[in-house]
Design a protein around this motif. Structure first.
Motif, PDB file in Angstrom:
ATOM      1  N   ALA A  32       0.824  -1.203   0.000  1.00  0.00           N
ATOM      2  CA  ALA A  32       0.000   0.000   0.000  1.00  0.00           C
ATOM      3  C   ALA A  32       0.861   1.257   0.000  1.00  0.00           C
ATOM      4  CB  ALA A  32      -0.925   0.003   1.209  1.00  0.00           C
ATOM      5  N   PHE A  33       1.972   1.232   0.721  1.00  0.00           N
ATOM      6  CA  PHE A  33       2.876   2.377   0.729  1.00  0.00           C
ATOM      7  C   PHE A  33       3.482   2.610  -0.647  1.00  0.00           C
ATOM      8  CE2 PHE A  33       7.308   3.824   1.065  1.00  0.00           C
ATOM      9  CZ  PHE A  33       7.064   5.127   1.495  1.00  0.00           C
ATOM     10  N   PHE A  34       3.945   1.547  -1.289  1.00  0.00           N
ATOM     11  CA  PHE A  34       4.535   1.700  -2.622  1.00  0.00           C
ATOM     12  C   PHE A  34       3.486   2.114  -3.646  1.00  0.00           C
ATOM     13  CE2 PHE A  34       8.142  -1.035  -1.101  1.00  0.00           C
ATOM     14  CZ  PHE A  34       9.088  -0.017  -1.185  1.00  0.00           C
ATOM     15  N   TRP A  35       2.243   1.642  -3.496  1.00  0.00           N
ATOM     16  CA  TRP A  35       1.180   2.077  -4.393  1.00  0.00           C
ATOM     17  C   TRP A  35       0.953   3.581  -4.249  1.00  0.00           C
ATOM     18  CZ3 TRP A  35      -3.468   4.452  -3.450  1.00  0.00           C
ATOM     19  CH2 TRP A  35      -4.325   4.554  -4.555  1.00  0.00           C
ATOM     20  N   ALA A  36       0.882   4.064  -3.011  1.00  0.00           N
ATOM     21  CA  ALA A  36       0.674   5.491  -2.768  1.00  0.00           C
ATOM     22  C   ALA A  36       1.849   6.310  -3.284  1.00  0.00           C
ATOM     23  CB  ALA A  36       0.466   5.749  -1.282  1.00  0.00           C
ATOM     24  N   LEU A  37       3.043   5.792  -3.134  1.00  0.00           N
ATOM     25  CA  LEU A  37       4.233   6.475  -3.631  1.00  0.00           C
ATOM     26  C   LEU A  37       4.203   6.564  -5.148  1.00  0.00           C
ATOM     27  CD1 LEU A  37       6.862   7.662  -2.436  1.00  0.00           C
ATOM     28  CD2 LEU A  37       7.919   5.459  -2.871  1.00  0.00           C
ATOM     29  N   LYS A  38       3.785   5.504  -5.810  1.00  0.00           N
ATOM     30  CA  LYS A  38       3.729   5.467  -7.272  1.00  0.00           C
ATOM     31  C   LYS A  38       2.670   6.418  -7.820  1.00  0.00           C
ATOM     32  CE  LYS A  38       2.911   2.312 -11.098  1.00  0.00           C
ATOM     33  NZ  LYS A  38       2.515   0.963 -11.478  1.00  0.00           N
ATOM     34  N   HIS A  39       1.565   6.589  -7.102  1.00  0.00           N
ATOM     35  CA  HIS A  39       0.477   7.428  -7.572  1.00  0.00           C
ATOM     36  C   HIS A  39       0.581   8.870  -7.092  1.00  0.00           C
ATOM     37  CE1 HIS A  39      -1.618   4.318  -9.658  1.00  0.00           C
ATOM     38  NE2 HIS A  39      -1.597   3.535  -8.595  1.00  0.00           N
ATOM     39  N   GLY A  40       1.717   9.279  -6.551  1.00  0.00           N
ATOM     40  CA  GLY A  40       1.964  10.687  -6.237  1.00  0.00           C
ATOM     41  C   GLY A  40       1.274  11.212  -5.007  1.00  0.00           C
ATOM     42  N   GLN A  41       1.024  10.385  -4.017  1.00  0.00           N
ATOM     43  CA  GLN A  41       0.357  10.850  -2.811  1.00  0.00           C
ATOM     44  C   GLN A  41       1.258  11.711  -1.935  1.00  0.00           C
ATOM     45  OE1 GLN A  41      -2.938  10.249  -1.969  1.00  0.00           O
ATOM     46  NE2 GLN A  41      -3.043   9.517  -4.067  1.00  0.00           N
ATOM     47  N   PHE A  42       2.561  11.654  -2.137  1.00  0.00           N
ATOM     48  CA  PHE A  42       3.512  12.368  -1.277  1.00  0.00           C
ATOM     49  C   PHE A  42       4.288  13.417  -2.058  1.00  0.00           C
ATOM     50  CE2 PHE A  42       3.269   7.909   0.236  1.00  0.00           C
ATOM     51  CZ  PHE A  42       2.582   8.146   1.405  1.00  0.00           C
ATOM     52  N   ASP A  43       3.688  13.980  -3.111  1.00  0.00           N
ATOM     53  CA  ASP A  43       4.418  14.902  -3.981  1.00  0.00           C
ATOM     54  C   ASP A  43       4.609  16.291  -3.383  1.00  0.00           C
ATOM     55  OD1 ASP A  43       4.884  13.069  -5.904  1.00  0.00           O
ATOM     56  OD2 ASP A  43       3.290  13.729  -7.247  1.00  0.00           O
ATOM     57  N   ASP A  44       3.653  16.795  -2.615  1.00  0.00           N
ATOM     58  CA  ASP A  44       3.703  18.177  -2.143  1.00  0.00           C
ATOM     59  C   ASP A  44       3.425  18.269  -0.648  1.00  0.00           C
ATOM     60  OD1 ASP A  44       3.866  20.925  -2.195  1.00  0.00           O
ATOM     61  OD2 ASP A  44       1.813  21.197  -2.896  1.00  0.00           O
ATOM     62  N   PRO A  45       4.328  17.768   0.201  1.00  0.00           N
ATOM     63  CA  PRO A  45       4.038  17.821   1.641  1.00  0.00           C
ATOM     64  C   PRO A  45       4.066  19.239   2.215  1.00  0.00           C
ATOM     65  CG  PRO A  45       6.221  16.932   1.274  1.00  0.00           C
ATOM     66  CD  PRO A  45       5.572  17.092  -0.077  1.00  0.00           C
ATOM     67  N   LYS A  46       4.886  20.131   1.676  1.00  0.00           N
ATOM     68  CA  LYS A  46       4.920  21.497   2.204  1.00  0.00           C
ATOM     69  C   LYS A  46       3.651  22.252   1.842  1.00  0.00           C
ATOM     70  CE  LYS A  46       9.861  22.064   2.521  1.00  0.00           C
ATOM     71  NZ  LYS A  46      11.013  22.883   2.194  1.00  0.00           N
ATOM     72  N   GLY A  47       3.128  22.032   0.655  1.00  0.00           N
ATOM     73  CA  GLY A  47       1.882  22.677   0.255  1.00  0.00           C
ATOM     74  C   GLY A  47       0.714  22.207   1.094  1.00  0.00           C
TER      75      GLY A  47
END
Length: 52
Positions: A21-36
């Motif tokens: 599940a973590f790698f799926w979320a990483l692949k689909h861009g769930q962690f792209d903009d943490p500062k925003g």
């Protein structure tokens, strides 16, 4: 002690599921903009009609 024969594979399976599940979320861009996300959370300007 016989219960360990069931619990160990179940725990390994759940750990693998969480890792997948973590790698799926990483692949689909769930962690792209943490500062925003952090800036949006602290913003007081709430939108009454949020975009879908």
């Amino acid at each position: 002690m016989e219960i360990l024969a069931y619990l160990i594979p179940i725990s390994l399976g759940l750990g693998g599921l969480g890792l997948a599940a973590f790698f799926w979320a990483l692949k689909h861009g769930q962690f792209d903009d943490p500062k925003g996300d952090g800036a949006r959370f602290l913003n007081d300007d709430w939108d009454d009609d949020p975009r879908p």
